[in-house]
Design a protein around this motif. Structure first.
Motif, mmCIF file in Angstrom:
data_model
loop_
_atom_site.group_PDB
_atom_site.id
_atom_site.type_symbol
_atom_site.label_atom_id
_atom_site.label_comp_id
_atom_site.label_asym_id
_atom_site.label_seq_id
_atom_site.Cartn_x
_atom_site.Cartn_y
_atom_site.Cartn_z
ATOM 1 N N PRO A 148 0.816 -1.214 0.000
ATOM 2 C CA PRO A 148 0.000 0.000 0.000
ATOM 3 C C PRO A 148 0.856 1.273 0.000
ATOM 4 O O PRO A 148 1.874 1.355 0.695
ATOM 5 N N VAL A 149 0.442 2.245 -0.764
ATOM 6 C CA VAL A 149 1.152 3.517 -0.843
ATOM 7 C C VAL A 149 1.247 4.161 0.537
ATOM 8 O O VAL A 149 2.277 4.754 0.883
ATOM 9 N N ASP A 150 0.197 4.040 1.342
ATOM 10 C CA ASP A 150 0.221 4.640 2.680
ATOM 11 C C ASP A 150 1.329 4.050 3.550
ATOM 12 O O ASP A 150 1.939 4.758 4.341
ATOM 13 N N VAL A 151 1.598 2.763 3.387
ATOM 14 C CA VAL A 151 2.676 2.123 4.147
ATOM 15 C C VAL A 151 4.026 2.683 3.703
ATOM 16 O O VAL A 151 4.896 2.977 4.525
ATOM 17 N N VAL A 152 4.200 2.864 2.404
ATOM 18 C CA VAL A 152 5.442 3.439 1.877
ATOM 19 C C VAL A 152 5.600 4.866 2.396
ATOM 20 O O VAL A 152 6.668 5.259 2.873
ATOM 21 N N ARG A 153 4.544 5.641 2.346
ATOM 22 C CA ARG A 153 4.591 7.027 2.810
ATOM 23 C C ARG A 153 4.952 7.098 4.299
ATOM 24 O O ARG A 153 5.784 7.907 4.696
ATOM 25 N N GLU A 154 4.349 6.245 5.119
ATOM 26 C CA GLU A 154 4.655 6.226 6.560
ATOM 27 C C GLU A 154 6.124 5.894 6.798
ATOM 28 O O GLU A 154 6.783 6.505 7.639
ATOM 29 N N ARG A 155 6.644 4.921 6.057
ATOM 30 C CA ARG A 155 8.044 4.533 6.227
ATOM 31 C C ARG A 155 8.988 5.627 5.761
ATOM 32 O O ARG A 155 10.020 5.871 6.367
ATOM 33 N N LEU A 156 8.610 6.322 4.681
ATOM 34 C CA LEU A 156 9.409 7.455 4.215
ATOM 35 C C LEU A 156 9.448 8.552 5.272
ATOM 36 O O LEU A 156 10.509 9.110 5.564
ATOM 37 N N ASP A 157 8.298 8.864 5.841
ATOM 38 C CA ASP A 157 8.237 9.887 6.882
ATOM 39 C C ASP A 157 9.120 9.509 8.069
ATOM 40 O O ASP A 157 9.844 10.348 8.604
ATOM 41 N N ALA A 158 9.075 8.241 8.476
ATOM 42 C CA ALA A 158 9.906 7.781 9.600
ATOM 43 C C ALA A 158 11.386 7.868 9.261
ATOM 44 O O ALA A 158 12.197 8.291 10.091
ATOM 45 N N LEU A 159 11.758 7.485 8.044
ATOM 46 C CA LEU A 159 13.155 7.559 7.616
ATOM 47 C C LEU A 159 13.635 9.004 7.596
ATOM 48 O O LEU A 159 14.722 9.317 8.087
#
Length: 99
Positions: free
Chosen positions: A75-86
């Motif tokens: 899911p794009v939302d999972v990628v976005r959350e991980r990007l924000d955390a990184l």
């Protein structure tokens, strides 16, 4: 709006130079992602079931990994959350990014 597609316009040396100044690198498990990570770019590397990040993921404090058996199911939302955390972890600030 500030992103530029350099596909087909860069060599390996160029990728290292770009990685040194990159605010963020996002891509699947490929040689270019490994080079960008080694050059110091904060990198989120996507793995499918075809390869094992425990064996072959780029390493480093600015590297994060997501794995999904079929990347089409990630899911794009999972990628976005991980990007924000990184980005938060590395202290990198972007004014905006979108998918």
């Amino acid at each position: 709006p500030e992103a530029r597609d350099l596909a087909g316009e860069t060599g390996l040396e160029d990728l290292v130079a770009l990685g040194r100044g990159a605010a963020l690198a996002l891509g699947n498990d490929t040689g270019p992602m490994h080079l960008l990570a080694v050059a110091g770019a904060p990198a989120l590397v996507l793995f499918s079931g075809a390869s094992d990040p425990a064996l072959c993921a780029p390493r480093g404090p600015r590297v994060a990994v997501l794995r999904e058996p079929d990347l089409a199911d990630l899911p794009v939302d999972v990628v976005r959350e991980r990007l924000d955390a990184l980005l938060a972890q590395t202290g990198t600030r972007l004014t905006q990014y979108s998918f």
